[in-house]
Enzyme design. Structure first.
Site, mmCIF file in Angstrom:
data_model
loop_
_atom_site.group_PDB
_atom_site.id
_atom_site.type_symbol
_atom_site.label_atom_id
_atom_site.label_comp_id
_atom_site.label_asym_id
_atom_site.label_seq_id
_atom_site.Cartn_x
_atom_site.Cartn_y
_atom_site.Cartn_z
ATOM 1 N N MET A 50 0.881 -1.036 0.130
ATOM 2 C CA MET A 50 0.130 -0.048 -0.085
ATOM 3 C C MET A 50 1.169 1.269 0.110
ATOM 4 O O MET A 50 1.544 1.175 0.264
ATOM 5 C CB MET A 50 -0.950 -0.094 1.565
ATOM 6 C CG MET A 50 -1.880 -1.237 0.932
ATOM 7 S SD MET A 50 -2.839 -1.520 2.679
ATOM 8 C CE MET A 50 -3.863 0.323 2.602
ATOM 9 N N HIS A 51 0.163 2.439 -0.114
ATOM 10 C CA HIS A 51 0.602 3.916 -0.236
ATOM 11 C C HIS A 51 1.807 4.741 -1.064
ATOM 12 O O HIS A 51 2.085 5.040 -0.997
ATOM 13 C CB HIS A 51 1.418 3.979 1.283
ATOM 14 C CG HIS A 51 0.631 2.868 2.333
ATOM 15 N ND1 HIS A 51 -0.631 3.987 2.310
ATOM 16 C CD2 HIS A 51 1.015 2.232 3.255
ATOM 17 C CE1 HIS A 51 -1.256 2.744 3.978
ATOM 18 N NE2 HIS A 51 0.263 1.897 3.767
ATOM 19 N N ASP A 101 -3.065 -4.973 0.910
ATOM 20 C CA ASP A 101 -2.027 -6.289 0.902
ATOM 21 C C ASP A 101 -3.043 -7.478 2.368
ATOM 22 O O ASP A 101 -3.353 -8.109 2.350
ATOM 23 C CB ASP A 101 -0.661 -5.857 1.390
ATOM 24 C CG ASP A 101 -0.058 -5.157 2.107
ATOM 25 O OD1 ASP A 101 -1.472 -4.542 1.990
ATOM 26 O OD2 ASP A 101 1.107 -5.007 2.252
#
Length: 475
Positions: free
Chosen positions: A77-78, A233
């Site tokens: 992520m991110h 995830d």
């Protein structure tokens, strides 16, 4: 058949599942991280495509993929993938564990709209501050941005030609109105971005496009293969583990550590540093406590003493009361509950009689105590899991799971051998998107091989150990 693709930080995993959710095979192609400056963490998105291609090729060498009907995506992520008007990558992707934008994150977080609308602290690892950093430090590159994608959604662009994200991953950008499950124009504008630079949004179990004909032919698949929205995830792991109902939760001992609780309500409490994100299913959210070094702490210590982590933990014998040595696992700062990028780890209580086993136990206990901090934060935020499914590579250590059960005073459930991680969850999302199957029917939990209950005789000793741990918090 259904394919799950999980884009991790260290590799891309491809998992093939049949109609009855039996795992037919899996393969992984490795990735590396570039760190050109202290605190930086980058990857070239072209490497993700190469790794995904290699992983699928390994599967195809062993399996006929012509019956694949759906593909699901999961990913780290991110991260910020910046594209120009021709969909060319402008610069290497800035990853989740990159801390260069900590000052920009603090400035955004000081704007009360971010916590009020996104439901979360603006952490340095999130996407929005990365773009503010680009605007300030790389203005020419920033001016070229036509679209920003999250890592797995760049794979989707390659697979389908579509610019699409889904709710669970989008919730980690600091641009999503997490309760409304929609991009926030206010938050975008506050970080110098525009709605047209964002991908379209779908739910994780909804179709996001179809596999491009050229790729379908290359992989030996038929036409019309559906690509699902997928998930970040941890939400994908929850789908794989069947953690989709109020009160269900899991503890994951991967590179980082996660305490995850599913909820059918949006329960933001940003001051606790608990993440309140959308789940990968409509009408579901989740709360999550995150520590940045779980298995990473054990691997770090194992490297120092020149032994494999499994050797260290396997030599410990039955669970003992915490000893004199206490370990803080803040090797890369911490998220929940401290929100402190500056925090660092330490051993305390060392003496001339401290040996390798003492320090190994201290590392495992330190992670367990950090998880206890996370459980307290989750409870304060409205989630109260009654037991936790154990996942991740660290869950192979019986000693570690017993220490976690003791530190959290909760039963820990050990699943039967099998793959219940993010790639399996992604394949399940691919199944749902391609067939319209009911999530409650698809997302069943794994069979349980063992239930580890807290040892009543050690309850007081672990409570004392937790108190010593908390007394060492840096000011």
């Amino acid at each position: 058949m259904f394919l799950g693709l999980d884009l991790g930080t260290s590799g891309v995993k491809a998992l093939l599942m049949d109609e009855d959710q039996r795992v037919l095979g899996s393969s992984t192609a490795p990735l590396t991280v570039q760190r050109p400056h202290p605190g930086w963490s980058e990857q070239n998105p072209a490497d993700w495509i190469a790794a995904a291609t290699a992983a699928v090729a390994q599967l195809r060498a062993a399996h006929d993929l012509s019956a694949v009907r759906g593909i699901g995506l999961s990913g780290q992520m991110h991260g910020a993938v910046t594209l120009d008007a021709a969909d060319a990558v402008i610069r290497p992707a800035i990853l989740w564990n990159d801390t260069r934008s900590h000052a920009q994150a603090a400035r955004l977080d000081a704007d009360p709209r971010f916590r009020a609308i996104s439901g979360n602290i603006v952490f340095a690892g999130f996407t929005a501050p990365k773009l503010v950093w680009m605007a300030e430090q790389e203005p020419e590159a920033f001016a070229r941005i036509a679209r920003v994608l999250l890592p797995k959604d760049y794979l989707r662009l390659w697979l389908t030609g579509e610019h699409v994200a889904e709710m669970s991953d989008a919730a980690g950008t600091s641009w999503l109105d997490t309760g409304a499950r929609a991009w926030s124009d206010d938050l975008l504008a506050a970080s110098g971005m525009r709605r047209e630079q964002m991908p379209a949004l779908v739910e994780g179990n909804a179709p996001s496009g179809t596999l491009r004909p050229a790729l379908a032919a290359q992989w030996g698949m038929g036409p019309g293969v559906i690509v699902a929205g997928g998930a970040g995830d941890n939400a994908a792991t929850a789908i794989g583990a069947g953690t989709i109902a109020e009160g269900q939760g899991f503890v994951s001992l991967g590179t980082s550590g996660v305490l995850f609780a599913a909820t059918d309500r949006y329960l933001p409490r940003p001051e606790s540093a608990v993440h309140a994100f959308c789940h990968a299913l409509p009408g579901m959210w989740h709360q999550m406590g995150v520590i940045l070094s779980a298995s990473a702490a054990l691997e770090w210590f194992a490297g120092l003493v020149g032994q494999a982590p499994a050797e260290l933990t396997g030599a410990l014998g039955p669970l003992q009361a915490p000893g004199e040595v206490t370990f803080l696992p803040y090797l890369s700062g911490e998220r929940t509950p401290h929100n402190a990028a500056h925090m660092r780890g330490m051993f305390a209580g060392l003496s001339a009689r401290s040996d390798r086993a003492d320090l190994t136990r201290a590392v495992l206990e330190g992670v367990a105590f950090a998880m206890a901090d996370n459980l307290d934060a989750l409870r304060a935020a409205g989630s109260d899991p009654r037991m936790l499914l154990a996942l991740g590579g660290g869950a192979r250590s019986d000693y570690w799971l017993r220490a976690i059960a003791a530190a959290l005073d909760l039963p820990v459930l050990v699943p039967e051998a099998g793959d219940f991680g993010a790639a399996f969850g992604a394949a399940r999302l691919g199944l749902m998107a391609a067939t319209g199957a009911d999530p409650a029917t698809v997302c069943t939990p794994p069979r349980i091989a063992a239930e580890i209950t807290p040892d009543p005789a050690l309850r007081g000793a672990f409570a004392e150990g937790l108190a010593r741990f908390r007394a060492l918090y840096p000011g």
